[in-house]
Design a protein around this motif. Structure first.
Motif, PDB file in Angstrom:
ATOM      1  N   GLU A 197      46.337  48.438  31.795  1.00  0.00           N
ATOM      2  CA  GLU A 197      46.389  49.106  30.485  1.00  0.00           C
ATOM      3  C   GLU A 197      45.424  48.463  29.499  1.00  0.00           C
ATOM      4  O   GLU A 197      44.751  49.160  28.728  1.00  0.00           O
ATOM      5  N   LEU A 198      45.349  47.137  29.508  1.00  0.00           N
ATOM      6  CA  LEU A 198      44.448  46.437  28.591  1.00  0.00           C
ATOM      7  C   LEU A 198      42.992  46.590  29.012  1.00  0.00           C
ATOM      8  O   LEU A 198      42.086  46.542  28.180  1.00  0.00           O
ATOM      9  N   ASP A 199      42.764  46.744  30.308  1.00  0.00           N
ATOM     10  CA  ASP A 199      41.409  46.924  30.815  1.00  0.00           C
ATOM     11  C   ASP A 199      40.889  48.333  30.522  1.00  0.00           C
ATOM     12  O   ASP A 199      39.813  48.514  29.952  1.00  0.00           O
ATOM     13  N   ARG A 200      41.648  49.322  30.951  1.00  0.00           N
ATOM     14  CA  ARG A 200      41.191  50.711  30.881  1.00  0.00           C
ATOM     15  C   ARG A 200      41.538  51.394  29.560  1.00  0.00           C
ATOM     16  O   ARG A 200      41.058  52.497  29.278  1.00  0.00           O
ATOM     17  N   GLU A 242      51.283  63.138  31.675  1.00  0.00           N
ATOM     18  CA  GLU A 242      50.102  63.031  30.818  1.00  0.00           C
ATOM     19  C   GLU A 242      49.554  61.606  30.823  1.00  0.00           C
ATOM     20  O   GLU A 242      50.281  60.638  31.074  1.00  0.00           O
ATOM     21  N   THR A 243      48.272  61.485  30.551  1.00  0.00           N
ATOM     22  CA  THR A 243      47.620  60.187  30.419  1.00  0.00           C
ATOM     23  C   THR A 243      47.318  59.930  28.951  1.00  0.00           C
ATOM     24  O   THR A 243      46.704  60.762  28.287  1.00  0.00           O
ATOM     25  N   ILE A 244      47.772  58.795  28.471  1.00  0.00           N
ATOM     26  CA  ILE A 244      47.536  58.400  27.081  1.00  0.00           C
ATOM     27  C   ILE A 244      46.322  57.476  27.042  1.00  0.00           C
ATOM     28  O   ILE A 244      46.331  56.409  27.661  1.00  0.00           O
ATOM     29  N   ARG A 245      45.284  57.905  26.362  1.00  0.00           N
ATOM     30  CA  ARG A 245      44.068  57.106  26.240  1.00  0.00           C
ATOM     31  C   ARG A 245      43.884  56.678  24.786  1.00  0.00           C
ATOM     32  O   ARG A 245      44.218  57.423  23.863  1.00  0.00           O
TER      33      ARG A 245
END
Length: 281
Positions: free
Chosen positions: A131-134, A144-147
Motif C-alpha cells: 500500500e505504501l509502495d503503490r 474497487e481499487t482505491i488509489r
C-alpha cells in the motif's frame, strides 16, 4: 515543498534535510529518537508549515494494518438485515474508511502521521508494504481499487521498542533525532517561554543534564519534561539562584516529579544523595 522549521518548532539542519529529502524521494520519513524529542510534533508542524491537512493514525499494540485501510462491519449488516433495514442492500454502508483511505482520497496533498509504529505486532509494517509502495489498495467487498489522488507525505515515528523489518526499512528515509545540545535546548525553551530569565534557564540546564548523566537511570528526562519542569519553576517563582545554591546533599531537585517518572529512579537519586552526605561529613 520545502520544510524550514517553524516559529514554534526548533528543527536542526539535519532534521530539515531529512524531511525535505523524504518529500523529494516520495518515501515515508521514519523518525526515531528518545521519547519527548518532538517526533510526533514534527508531523504537526510540517503540516502547518506546508498549509495542508494532518491525518493521524495512532498505533496501539492491538492495531492491525487493515484498520488503516478500511473495516467491514458484518455484524451491523447482519443486525440491519434482521430488522429489515434497506441499508443492507448497499454494502458500502458498512465499510468504515481507515486513515490511509482518508489520505488517499484527499483532494490535496496531506501529511499522514503513523505514530509509534513499533507498538504494533512485528508483521504490521510488512502488511503495509504494498500500500505504501503503490499508493493503492483493493476493497474486496466492493471490488474497487482505491488509489491516492495525491501521494501523501508520510511521517512514521518509532520509539525503538522493537526492531522493524528490513523490507520496510528499505522503503523509508530514516532520521534519528539526537538529543538536543544545550544551545538547541535554550532555543526550544525560548520558543515555549519567550523572555524567560537566562539565569533560570542556565541553572535549570545544569541540573537537568546532571540528572541525565546519573548512571543507571531507568528513564532519562526528555526535552518535553524539561519544558514542563521550567513551567513549574516559574509558577512557583523558583529563580536561578535557588537552583545554583541548592544543597547537593538533597535527594532530588525541586519539582522533580516533572523530571523523574518512576520510583526506581527516585530511589537511585536518594541513594546518591545519601552517599554525598556521607562524604561531606
Amino acid at each position: 515543498m520545502k520544510f524550514a522549521g517553524t516559529s514554534s518548532y526548533v528543527a536542526t539542519e539535519d532534521l530539515k534535510l531529512a524531511v525535505n529529502a523524504a518529500i523529494t524521494l516520495e518515501r515515508p520519513l521514519l523518525i526515531k529518537g528518545e521519547p519527548g524529542t518532538g517526533k510526533t510534533l514534527l508531523a504537526e508542524e510540517l503540516a502547518g508549515a506546508l498549509g495542508t491537512q494532518l491525518i493521524t493514525w495512532h498505533v496501539k499494540s492491538t492495531t492491525k494494518a487493515h484498520q488503516g485501510l478500511y473495516e467491514y462491519d458484518a455484524v451491523s449488516r447482519l443486525r440491519d438485515s434482521q430488522l429489515g433495514d434497506n441499508r443492507v442492500h448497499d454494502i458500502r454502508n458498512y465499510i468504515r474508511k481507515g486513515k490511509l483511505w482518508e489520505a488517499f482520497e484527499a483532494q490535496e496533498r496531506v501529511v499522514l502521521l503513523i505514530d509509534e509504529i513499533d507498538k504494533a505486532d512485528i508483521e504490521f509494517p510488512n502488511d503495509l508494504l504494498q500500500e505504501l509502495d503503490r499508493m493503492e489498495f483493493f476493497v474486496y467487498e466492493t471490488g474497487e481499487t482505491i488509489r491516492a489522488v495525491h501521494r501523501p507525505i508520510i511521517v512514521i515515528t518509532s520509539n525503538n521498542e522493537k526492531e522493524l523489518p528490513d523490507a520496510f526499512l528499505r522503503r523509508c528515509f530514516f532520521h534519528y533525532i539526537a538529543f538536543p545540545d544545550r544551545e538547541t535546548l535554550r532555543r526550544i525553551v525560548e520558543v515555549h517561554y519567550p523572555g524567560i530569565q537566562d539565569a533560570l534557564v542556565a541553572e535549570a540546564l545544569e541540573v537537568f543534564f546532571d540528572v541525565r548523566k546519573v548512571p543507571g537511570l531507568k528513564k532519562k528526562p526528555s526535552t518535553s519534561e524539561l519544558v514542563d519542569w521550567l513551567k513549574l519553576l516559574m509558577a512557583d517563582d523558583v529563580g536561578g539562584s535557588v537552583l545554583r545554591e541548592r544543597d547537593p546533599t538533597r535527594a532530588i531537585p525541586p519539582m522533580a516529579g516533572a523530571l523523574v517518572k518512576n520510583e526506581q529512579d527516585v530511589q537511585l537519586l536518594e541513594r546518591l544523595a545519601f552517599m554525598t552526605r556521607r562524604t561531606h561529613r
